[in-house]
Design an enzyme around this catalytic site. Structure first.
Site, PDB file in Angstrom:
ATOM      1  N   ASN A 148       0.353   8.432  12.395  1.00 53.68           N
ATOM      2  CA  ASN A 148      -0.421   8.224  11.173  1.00 53.68           C
ATOM      3  C   ASN A 148       0.253   7.169  10.304  1.00 53.68           C
ATOM      4  O   ASN A 148       1.338   6.681  10.633  1.00 53.68           O
ATOM      5  CB  ASN A 148      -0.570   9.530  10.393  1.00 53.68           C
ATOM      6  CG  ASN A 148      -1.831  10.285  10.783  1.00 53.68           C
ATOM      7  OD1 ASN A 148      -2.926   9.716  10.845  1.00 53.68           O
ATOM      8  ND2 ASN A 148      -1.694  11.576  11.055  1.00 53.68           N
ATOM      9  N   ASP A 198      -0.691  11.810   6.271  1.00 58.37           N
ATOM     10  CA  ASP A 198      -1.807  11.381   7.116  1.00 58.37           C
ATOM     11  C   ASP A 198      -1.971   9.866   6.980  1.00 58.37           C
ATOM     12  O   ASP A 198      -0.982   9.145   6.909  1.00 58.37           O
ATOM     13  CB  ASP A 198      -3.073  12.159   6.764  1.00 58.37           C
ATOM     14  CG  ASP A 198      -3.996  12.313   7.969  1.00 58.37           C
ATOM     15  OD1 ASP A 198      -4.359  11.293   8.576  1.00 58.37           O
ATOM     16  OD2 ASP A 198      -4.378  13.453   8.303  1.00 58.37           O
TER      17      ASP A 198
END
Length: 292
Positions: A148, A198
Site C-alpha cells: 500500500n 492503506d
C-alpha cells in the site's frame, strides 16, 4: 480529528473501493471496486457517474493519453480504450499464480508504473512490488504481505510504500529520470494505534496523505514522518485518497465494506461509499504512464 466539509460522491457501496486517480484534462475521477471487478468513472463538473464491468479484479489505472488507459488487473496489465472499454493485454503479472492479485499502484513522474501484488487472503509474504518501465515488468521488493501507500515525492527522488501487515511506511531513494530505486528502503514511520496504513498520495509540498484503514480518517505526514493532520472520513474502512478538482485542493477518498457482517454494516451505513473532502490541499496532477 479534523472535520472538513464532506460530501458523498457515490453512494454505490464498493465491496473494496481502491485505486482512485483523477484526469485533470477531462475533470474525471476513476476508481475501482476490486472484489466486484468494477471501474467507476465520475465527471466531477456534471456529477455524472458510470460504472464499467471489467470481467476481472483490477486495482489501479494510469492515463496513457486522451484515448487510452493502462489498467492493473489480477493477471496482468491491460490497455483500455475509453471509446468502447476494450481491453488488450500488454503483459502478464503473476498470471501463473492464481493465489495472488494486484493491489496498490501509482505512476511515477517519469512514466514508470509501480504496482503491488498480494495474496488473495493476505497470506504472509505472498506479494511484491513491481515496476513497469519501458514496456517491461521487474520486481523491486519481494515478500510483501499487503502493499500500500505507493506514492512519490514532488521531485521524483523518493518513493514511498507500506506493508500494511507490518504497520511500516518505507522511503526509498529513486532516480528521478526513471522512477527506479537507487538504494534500499528505510523505515520512515511505524504506525501505532487504531487502523492500518492503506493508500497514500503525495502533495505539492511533499506531504503524504494516507488513508487509515479501520480508523475512518486520512492522516497527513511530513516527509520526515511527523503526523500533521487527521481528517475524518464518514466510513470506518477508508482505503485510498486522490487529489481532485480544477485546483486539486479536494480529496477523493474510497472506502469498503469488506469483511463486515450485517451488524457492522448497520453501524457503518456509509461503508463502501466514495467521498469528497474539502481538504484545502495543495495537490498534484497524476502523470501519464509510458508504455515504452
Amino acid at each position: 480529528m479534523e472535520e472538513v466539509p464532506t460530501s458523498v460522491l457515490s453512494d454505490d457501496p464498493c465491496h473494496l473501493g481502491e485505486g482512485p486517480t483523477y484526469d485533470l484534462s477531462s475533470d474525471t475521477a476513476w476508481w475501482f471496486d476490486i472484489r466486484e471487478g468494477r471501474l467507476f468513472e465520475a465527471h466531477l463538473g456534471s456529477g455524472s457517474i458510470r460504472v464499467h464491468a471489467l470481467g476481472r479484479m483490477a486495482s489501479g489505472l494510469g492515463r496513457i493519453d486522451a484515448e487510452r488507459q493502462l489498467i492493473v488487473a489480477e493477471d496482468g496489465l491491460y490497455v483500455r480504450k475509453l471509446a468502447d472499454g476494450a481491453l488488450t493485454l500488454v503483459c502478464p503479472l503473476e498470471a501463473d499464480n492464481p493465489g495472488t492479485r494486484s493491489n496498490d499502484a501509482r505512476v511515477h513522474q517519469s512514466g514508470t508504473f509501480w504496482i503491488g501484488t498480494m495474496g488473495r487472503n493476505a497470506e504472509a509474504g505472498a506479494g511484491a512490488i513491481y515496476a513497469f518501465h519501458r514496456g517491461k515488468i521487474s520486481m523491486l521488493f519481494p515478500r510483501i504481505t499487503i502493499p500500500n501507500s505507493i506514492c512519490f515525492s514532488p521531485d521524483g527522488a523518493t518513493g514511498y510504500f507500506a506493508d500494511t501487515a507490518r504497520a511500516v511506511l518505507y522511503a526509498v531513494p529513486l532516480d528521478p529520470a526513471t522512477g527506479l530505486p537507487r538504494g534500499e528502503p528505510d523505515v520512515l514511520l511505524r504506525h501505532t494505534g487504531i487502523g492500518g496504513l492503506d493508500g497514500s498520495v503525495c502533495d505539492a509540498d511533499g506531504q503524504i496523505w494516507n488513508a487509515c484503514w479501520g480508523a475512518g480518517r486520512v492522516d497527513v505526514y511530513s516527509p520526515q514522518g511527523e503526523r500533521l493532520r487527521s481528517l475524518r472520513v464518514p466510513a470506518k474502512q477508508s482505503s485510498c485518497p486522490a487529489f481532485v478538482g480544477p485546483d486539486l485542493s479536494r480529496l477523493l477518498v474510497t472506502s469498503a465494506w469488506q469483511d463486515m457482517d450485517a451488524a457492522a454494516r448497520a453501524a457503518d451505513p456509509q461503508a463502501g461509499c466514495t467521498f469528497l473532502l474539502q481538504a484545502s490541499a495543495r495537490g498534484r496532477a497524476e502523470p501519464d504512464v509510458k508504455l515504452a
